[in-house]
Scaffold this active site. Structure first.
Site, short mmCIF file in Angstrom:
data_model
loop_
_atom_site.label_atom_id
_atom_site.label_comp_id
_atom_site.label_asym_id
_atom_site.label_seq_id
_atom_site.Cartn_x
_atom_site.Cartn_y
_atom_site.Cartn_z
N GLU A 283 -3.69 -12.04 9.54
CA GLU A 283 -4.28 -10.71 9.37
C GLU A 283 -5.57 -10.80 8.57
OE1 GLU A 283 -3.42 -6.31 7.37
OE2 GLU A 283 -1.81 -7.81 7.48
N LYS A 415 18.88 -9.64 4.01
CA LYS A 415 17.97 -9.41 5.15
C LYS A 415 18.12 -8.00 5.73
CE LYS A 415 17.85 -14.31 6.49
NZ LYS A 415 18.83 -14.82 5.54
N ASP A 491 12.33 -18.13 3.21
CA ASP A 491 12.89 -17.52 4.41
C ASP A 491 12.11 -16.24 4.70
OD1 ASP A 491 14.35 -16.40 6.44
OD2 ASP A 491 16.30 -16.73 5.52
#
Length: 604
Positions: A283, A415, A491
């Site tokens: 980005e 998560k 992660d």
């Protein structure tokens, strides 16, 4: 018109029959042969549909019974080969039903196949007789006759246009599988292996174990995939990567690696030390914006951070027959005396795992126990799971009626955005703050203190509340967290809870200076294990001074990395909020986040 009467000769040749013998109708001989075949249902004492229903019912009932029994054995740690008399009867019934069903369908298939062949033979004989008769008729009438009529030439105006076979439609052409791409293999042996993978003779996942060469296995797998799919993978690099380092721990069945550019933001002056922060991202503007925030913090004297908590969590779900029994276990694990015993059992699983507390929640007769423990310099998910399994095995002896539903019951919560992480924290809980002087706000950030304070209140606080945000009271914390995570081998999926952040801004010193802070309750990072050992990610950790485990103070490297993440988020928040306040967001993205390449030429 010359019309001649057709011959009275029958269309099919006949044979002479004896006196009193009647000729058979067409296909009657074939019918007699079919009737002489054995039918599977002739040997059944019940009608066919009842027999089929009986055996189908028996098959599924026995399967359900055996699966239920095996499930109970797995939960109770009973060997599967130990069977009872009822299970023996069930297995015998299952075998009988399978034999019947296979036999029934097998005989039916053979009958249909034989019947089809006989029918084809019968029609072939008739077609031959019919063809012979037509040939004899045509030979007697001459070559210029057609169906008993003389041939008449077509009128001059009539043109005979040859038939053009239908062309395949565009839809059919698009649905056809593209021709496979074929790249010559390095050797004849590799070519044979590629063909075996394409034909399904050799599983793709077994290449590493069979060849003993991870890079060669990845090359063969990549080429086989191109031939199977017909899609080119030319842009996916294969060379320049250590495939041995990911075997069995980072990625299965590799075919290459994806290139992500890494930029540097900084120096970030945090707690009196300078850090060059690596950020892996695609980005535009992200690294430049964070770098500007680091410049503003540095010019104002730096930022400070405080580690509030450090504990990874895992929450198994267990079930009892009644809610009362579930509550009894809750009181048991929350008892300080009993907790010491459970902590000793838990801590046996690792040198670094240390159980801190157990938080319980009840839903009916289901109990969720949220274990919190320190995990050294590792992120610690595997470590805490091993300790929880030890405790569950211990509790199973004390509570034999406890049914372990799963070692993770989502009360952890991993998560996923969850209020329990936002309130109680998970991993490292960090708060980071800085005081930005009025001069820096104007010269570096190009805005005003009052404008920043008002924007933060209406955007990050009120706007997020209107959206029903959960831990999202910030401008773009996840941008910085994801970029640092990818660069340092964390992660990336744990960006979800790690990006929980509330950004606060307040005018101080009579409105001249700006106090800015970020509070992040669940930063989940580690400096050992997982992707941190890969060469590129390890280099980025080394740049920050947190590579590997700290032997003197276990866990200090991971805690330092968490504070660096929070400091980087602080810089990113400060810069983006200033760009929005000054109306520069669109202008900067048009300048730094737009490619100047001609996309029409690139696509061609």
């Amino acid at each position: 018109m010359d019309v001649r009467r057709r011959s009275e000769k029958p269309a099919y040749p006949t044979k002479e029959f004896a006196a009193g013998e009647k000729p058979l109708k067409p296909h009657k001989q074939q019918q007699e042969q079919d009737n002489s075949l054995l039918i599977a249902s002739d040997a059944l004492p019940l009608p066919l549909y009842l027999t089929n229903g009986l055996f189908f019912t028996m098959f599924f009932s026995v399967m359900y019974y055996l699966l239920s029994r095996w499930r109970e054995k797995i939960r109770n740690s009973t060997p599967l080969h130990v069977v009872t008399f009822s299970e023996l009867v069930a297995i015998a019934s299952l075998i009988a039903s399978v034999i019947y069903l296979l036999g029934f369908f097998g005989i039916g298939f053979v009958q249909s196949f034989v019947s089809r062949d006989n029918n084809d033979e019968c029609w072939d004989v008739e077609d031959e007789n019919d063809e012979q008769f037509l040939l004899e008729e045509d030979s007697r009438r001459g070559p210029a006759t057609t169906l008993g009529c003389t041939a008449v030439p077509p009128p001059p105006a009539l043109q005979i246009v040859p038939m053009v076979p239908p062309q395949p439609s565009k839809v059919a052409a698009m649905s056809e599988k593209p021709a496979p791409l074929v790249t010559p293999a390095a050797s004849e042996e590799d070519e044979e292996i590629i063909k075996s993978v394409v034909q399904g003779k050799m599983p793709s996942y077994s290449l590493e174990s069979k060849l003993g060469d991870c890079k060669r296995a990845a090359s063969i797998r990549k080429e086989a995939l191109q031939r199977i799919t017909g899609k080119s993978l030319e842009g996916l690099p294969l060379e320049g990567f250590d495939y041995e380092s990911i075997l069995g721990q980072c990625c299965e069945m590799p075919i290459g690696y994806v290139q992500i550019p890494v930029g540097i933001a900084g120096p970030l002056l945090l707690d009196g030390r300078e850090y060059s922060v690596p950020m892996a991202t695609t980005e535009g503007c992200l690294v430049a914006s964070t770098n500007r925030g680091c410049k503003a913090i540095y010019a104002s004297g730096g930022a400070t951070s405080v580690l509030l908590r450090d504990g990874m969590t895992r929450a198994p779900c267990v079930r009892f027959g009644t809610a009362k029994r579930a509550a009894e276990l809750k009181f048991f694990v929350e008892d300080p005396v009993k907790f010491e015993t459970l902590a000793a059992v838990f801590n046996q699983s690792s040198r670094f795992a240390r159980l801190q507390r157990i938080q319980c929640a009840i839903a009916g007769k289901n109990l969720y126990m949220r274990f919190v423990c320190s995990t050294g310099d590792a992120m610690g998910m595997n470590m805490v799971s091993k300790g929880v399994q030890n405790v569950l095995d211990y509790l199973q002896n004390e509570y034999p009626d406890m049914d372990v539903i799963g070692i993770s019951g989502n009360f952890c919560s991993d998560k996923k955005p969850a209020a329990v992480n936002w309130i109680e924290g998970r991993g490292k809980s960090v708060v980071c703050e800085a005081i930005i002087t009025e001069e820096v706000v104007k010269k570096v950030l190009k805005t005003e203190v009052a404008a920043l304070v008002e924007l933060n209140m209406l955007k990050n606080l009120t706007g997020s509340a209107m959206a029903g945000a959960l831990g999202g009271f910030n401008a773009h914390a996840s941008n910085i967290v994801s970029a640092v995570y990818i660069a340092t081998g964390q992660d990336p999926a744990q960006n979800i809870e790690s990006s929980h952040c509330i950004t606060m801004m307040e005018a101080i010193n009579d409105g001249k200076d700006l106090h800015v802070s970020v509070t992040m309750p669940s930063i989940e990072v580690g400096t050992v294990g997982g992707g941190t050992q890969l060469a590129s990610q390890s280099a980025c950790l080394n740049l920050l001074g947190v590579k590997g485990a700290n032997r003197e103070v276990p866990g200090s490297n991971a805690r330092l990395l968490a504070t660096i993440v929070a400091g980087s988020v602080l810089a990113g928040e400060l810069s983006l909020m200033s760009a929005i306040s000054a109306g520069q967001l669109v202008k900067s993205h048009m300048k730094y986040n737009r490619s100047t390449k001609d996309v029409t030429k690139a696509s061609s």
